[in-house]
Write a protein that holds these residues in place. Sequence first.
Motif, mmCIF file in Angstrom:
data_model
loop_
_atom_site.group_PDB
_atom_site.id
_atom_site.type_symbol
_atom_site.label_atom_id
_atom_site.label_comp_id
_atom_site.label_asym_id
_atom_site.label_seq_id
_atom_site.Cartn_x
_atom_site.Cartn_y
_atom_site.Cartn_z
ATOM 1 N N SER A 1 94.673 -73.530 -14.857
ATOM 2 C CA SER A 1 95.821 -74.184 -14.224
ATOM 3 C C SER A 1 95.681 -74.270 -12.714
ATOM 4 C CB SER A 1 97.113 -73.444 -14.582
ATOM 5 O OG SER A 1 97.373 -73.524 -15.963
ATOM 6 N N PHE A 2 94.967 -73.294 -12.103
ATOM 7 C CA PHE A 2 94.806 -73.261 -10.657
ATOM 8 C C PHE A 2 93.342 -73.005 -10.300
ATOM 9 C CE2 PHE A 2 99.196 -72.155 -11.402
ATOM 10 C CZ PHE A 2 99.880 -72.859 -10.420
ATOM 11 N N LEU B 1 100.905 -71.868 -18.740
ATOM 12 C CA LEU B 1 99.843 -71.757 -17.741
ATOM 13 C C LEU B 1 98.673 -70.950 -18.286
ATOM 14 C CD1 LEU B 1 101.961 -71.069 -14.515
ATOM 15 C CD2 LEU B 1 101.121 -73.258 -15.382
ATOM 16 N N PHE C 1 106.301 -71.409 -17.862
ATOM 17 C CA PHE C 1 105.320 -70.455 -17.346
ATOM 18 C C PHE C 1 104.321 -70.046 -18.422
ATOM 19 C CE2 PHE C 1 103.899 -66.114 -16.552
ATOM 20 C CZ PHE C 1 103.358 -66.238 -15.275
ATOM 21 N N PHE D 1 106.403 -67.853 -8.793
ATOM 22 C CA PHE D 1 107.007 -68.878 -9.644
ATOM 23 C C PHE D 1 108.493 -68.630 -9.833
ATOM 24 C CE2 PHE D 1 102.649 -68.056 -10.936
ATOM 25 C CZ PHE D 1 102.087 -69.317 -11.031
ATOM 26 N N THR E 1 94.671 -79.376 -13.315
ATOM 27 C CA THR E 1 94.348 -78.216 -12.485
ATOM 28 C C THR E 1 94.846 -78.462 -11.070
ATOM 29 O OG1 THR E 1 92.352 -77.690 -13.774
ATOM 30 C CG2 THR E 1 92.499 -76.779 -11.544
ATOM 31 N N SER F 1 111.584 -70.399 -12.660
ATOM 32 C CA SER F 1 111.917 -71.407 -13.670
ATOM 33 C C SER F 1 113.233 -72.068 -13.307
ATOM 34 C CB SER F 1 112.020 -70.752 -15.053
ATOM 35 O OG SER F 1 110.763 -70.251 -15.453
ATOM 36 N N ALA G 1 99.782 -78.968 -18.620
ATOM 37 C CA ALA G 1 99.165 -77.650 -18.505
ATOM 38 C C ALA G 1 97.837 -77.548 -19.251
ATOM 39 C CB ALA G 1 100.129 -76.578 -19.008
ATOM 40 N N ILE H 1 106.440 -73.700 -8.225
ATOM 41 C CA ILE H 1 105.417 -72.799 -7.708
ATOM 42 C C ILE H 1 105.581 -72.689 -6.197
ATOM 43 C CG2 ILE H 1 103.797 -73.265 -9.579
ATOM 44 C CD1 ILE H 1 102.328 -75.187 -7.789
ATOM 45 N N LEU I 1 106.887 -78.472 -11.158
ATOM 46 C CA LEU I 1 106.152 -79.091 -12.256
ATOM 47 C C LEU I 1 107.137 -79.427 -13.374
ATOM 48 C CD1 LEU I 1 103.124 -76.601 -12.371
ATOM 49 C CD2 LEU I 1 103.463 -78.601 -10.881
ATOM 50 N N THR J 1 107.468 -77.970 -17.606
ATOM 51 C CA THR J 1 106.380 -76.994 -17.679
ATOM 52 C C THR J 1 106.975 -75.596 -17.775
ATOM 53 O OG1 THR J 1 104.925 -78.390 -16.351
ATOM 54 C CG2 THR J 1 104.338 -76.068 -16.535
ATOM 55 N N PHE K 1 96.324 -65.625 -16.270
ATOM 56 C CA PHE K 1 97.626 -65.442 -16.895
ATOM 57 C C PHE K 1 97.572 -64.705 -18.222
ATOM 58 C CE2 PHE K 1 97.871 -68.976 -13.993
ATOM 59 C CZ PHE K 1 99.012 -68.681 -13.276
#
Length: 249
Positions: free
Chosen positions: A64-65, A60, A57, A34, A21, A36, A17, A43, A52, A55, A75
């Motif tokens: 990350s994106f 992030l 949340f 998302f 990317t 967990s 993280a 995702i 992932l 990882t 985030f």
Amino acid sequence: MNINFADITGQTIPFDAANDTIYVDGFSAAHLSFSSNGADLTIYLGGQWATLLATDFAALGATSFSFENGSIADFGTAADDVVIGSEEADRLDLSRGGADQVDAGFGTDLIVVGAALSADDEIRGGPSRYEWSYEEDVLVVSGAYDSPVALAATTVTGVEKFFFESGTSIDLALADETVGTTGLGHLLLDGSALGQSDRLQIDGSAVSSGWITALGALDPTSLSVPSWETILMVVMAKIRSSAATATIR
């Protein structure tokens, strides 16, 4: 490291993280969701998924994106954040807390507050891009609120829909501006995901502009509105904005 989402769909991959990317083409950030799974994070985008490894949340961040269309997945932090959206459909997450200021901009934006919504926030959904178009910004509320939340005039403006996730318990008082600043003077309160043990108490007594529509399994005995302005159906109540309270459960 840059990772193309199209190359990892349906797979479980290692993810750093702090340094990796995920590049996304063909979707906007508002489509991102998302879940967990133990220590891993899955995702979802447009019916596709990737997991992932190791990882959380909470790990992030802003890098990350990356979305090809310029939309933003932000985030936030636990501090008082200032977030500026793009002209596309963004995912702006304020659930980590703080007295946040958000200007979502154009696009059908997803603004996630979780259990962190407070009167001190300033959340501004953007206008529609064109006069002939309608872009609906959505505020996502979840979790148990220990104290009632009374929205101030500037807390939430220009947001057309509140979505209450399963597991939500909240007493929410709307300001007149919460409804009056929406694109069509109409606010949708969507409690359709709530379960029997959830609670949504809505106080619209301060609202004098526009209309409120509440979706969910309504208990008519706890719905207080002027009878001449009330339309009740099995799963929907359309309430004139002078409504006092509505409970969805």
